[in-house]
Design a protein around this motif. Structure first.
Motif, PDB file in Angstrom:
ATOM      1  N   PRO A 107       0.824  -1.185   0.016  1.00  0.00           N
ATOM      2  CA  PRO A 107       0.025   0.031   0.076  1.00  0.00           C
ATOM      3  C   PRO A 107       0.767   1.321  -0.203  1.00  0.00           C
ATOM      4  N   VAL A 166      -5.081   3.132   6.858  1.00  0.00           N
ATOM      5  CA  VAL A 166      -6.567   2.586   7.089  1.00  0.00           C
ATOM      6  C   VAL A 166      -6.373   0.920   6.691  1.00  0.00           C
ATOM      7  N   THR A 167      -5.630   0.683   5.671  1.00  0.00           N
ATOM      8  CA  THR A 167      -5.346  -0.688   5.472  1.00  0.00           C
ATOM      9  C   THR A 167      -4.691  -1.496   6.531  1.00  0.00           C
ATOM     10  N   GLN A 168      -3.851  -0.749   7.405  1.00  0.00           N
ATOM     11  CA  GLN A 168      -2.961  -1.429   8.411  1.00  0.00           C
ATOM     12  C   GLN A 168      -3.722  -1.058   9.805  1.00  0.00           C
ATOM     13  N   ARG A 169      -4.942  -0.816   9.661  1.00  0.00           N
ATOM     14  CA  ARG A 169      -5.671  -0.572  10.629  1.00  0.00           C
ATOM     15  C   ARG A 169      -4.930   0.543  11.778  1.00  0.00           C
ATOM     16  N   ARG A 185      -4.691   6.203   3.357  1.00  0.00           N
ATOM     17  CA  ARG A 185      -5.172   4.865   2.683  1.00  0.00           C
ATOM     18  C   ARG A 185      -4.251   3.612   3.256  1.00  0.00           C
ATOM     19  N   ARG A 186      -3.178   3.944   3.274  1.00  0.00           N
ATOM     20  CA  ARG A 186      -2.262   2.854   3.603  1.00  0.00           C
ATOM     21  C   ARG A 186      -2.578   2.533   4.947  1.00  0.00           C
ATOM     22  N   ALA A 233      -3.960   7.393  10.110  1.00  0.00           N
ATOM     23  CA  ALA A 233      -4.880   7.738   8.848  1.00  0.00           C
ATOM     24  C   ALA A 233      -5.624   9.073   9.205  1.00  0.00           C
TER      25      ALA A 233
END
Length: 226
Positions: A94, A166-169, A163-164, A174
């Protein structure tokens, strides 16, 4: 047990610690503090400069203007080096494609903004018109385009990395990235000339704070990944 064997082992950097990728990512820790410290020193010492009326770019003018020109070029080069490190470190993941491109655009914009100076205005430097110049020089227009490139690139990078995260929680990261991506262009493009230079300075400070924090986080991630 001999005296020699009782000595604690000396930690030596591993090849991994000194890898080009980690070194390039670590370069992102330097430009923000450097730019802010050098600019602050000039704000306090340059005769006639007033941040309430003059943008930081105006420090590139006058006899001591070479200091701010060098400041722009050096931090731009360090930011571009950071972008290369991000490309190497995040490749295939990401933000691994557009993140480095946008960070590189930020660095290139800063270099160009340093090489092509703005015009004097509001009495700075000595001999400049009391207000805005009647016409703008070609190099001032290039400077403005370069600064716009830098701000837009960094703003877009904030979105890509949000966005990265968010993907990584990582909701805090974020949210911080999104907030920076909104605040920087709003402050830079707010209509009206009143306090414009102050708003630009705050936008610059926020941009550097985010970039420095990002470099620190990516460097920590690289260490964790081994």
């Amino acid at each position: 047990m001999t005296a020699h064997s009782a000595l604690p082992p000396v930690a030596t950097p591993t090849v991994s610690d000194l890898s080009p990728t980690r070194t390039l990512i670590a370069a992102g820790l330097l430009p923000g503090p450097l730019f802010i410290l050098v600019a602050a020193a000039q704000i306090l010492t340059r005769d006639g400069f007033d941040l309430r009326h003059h943008p930081l770019s105006a420090l590139s003018l006058g006899d001591a203007g070479w200091v701010q020109i060098a400041n722009f070029v050096i931090v731009g080069a360090l930011s571009a080096a950071f972008a290369v490190g991000v490309r190497r470190g995040l490749r295939g993941g990401p933000a691994g494609t557009w993140g480095p491109v946008l960070l590189g655009g930020y660095g290139i914009g800063l270099i160009a903004a340093g090489l092509f100076v703005t015009d004097g205005a509001y009495g700075f430097p000595a001999g400049a018109p009391a207000g805005l110049p009647a016409t703008f020089s070609w190099h001032a227009m290039v400077h403005g385009a370069a600064a716009t490139l830098a701000f837009l690139s960094l703003t877009a990078a904030c979105g890509v990395f949000a966005r990265r995260f968010v993907t990584q929680r990582r909701p805090v990261w974020a949210a911080a990235s999104l907030a920076t991506g909104v605040a920087v262009p709003v402050l830079a493009a707010w209509p009206g000339t009143g306090a414009a230079s102050i708003r630009l300075a705050v936008a610059t400070l926020l941009a550097w704070a985010w970039l420095t924090a990002l470099a620190a986080q990516l460097r920590a991630d690289q260490r964790t990944a081994g």
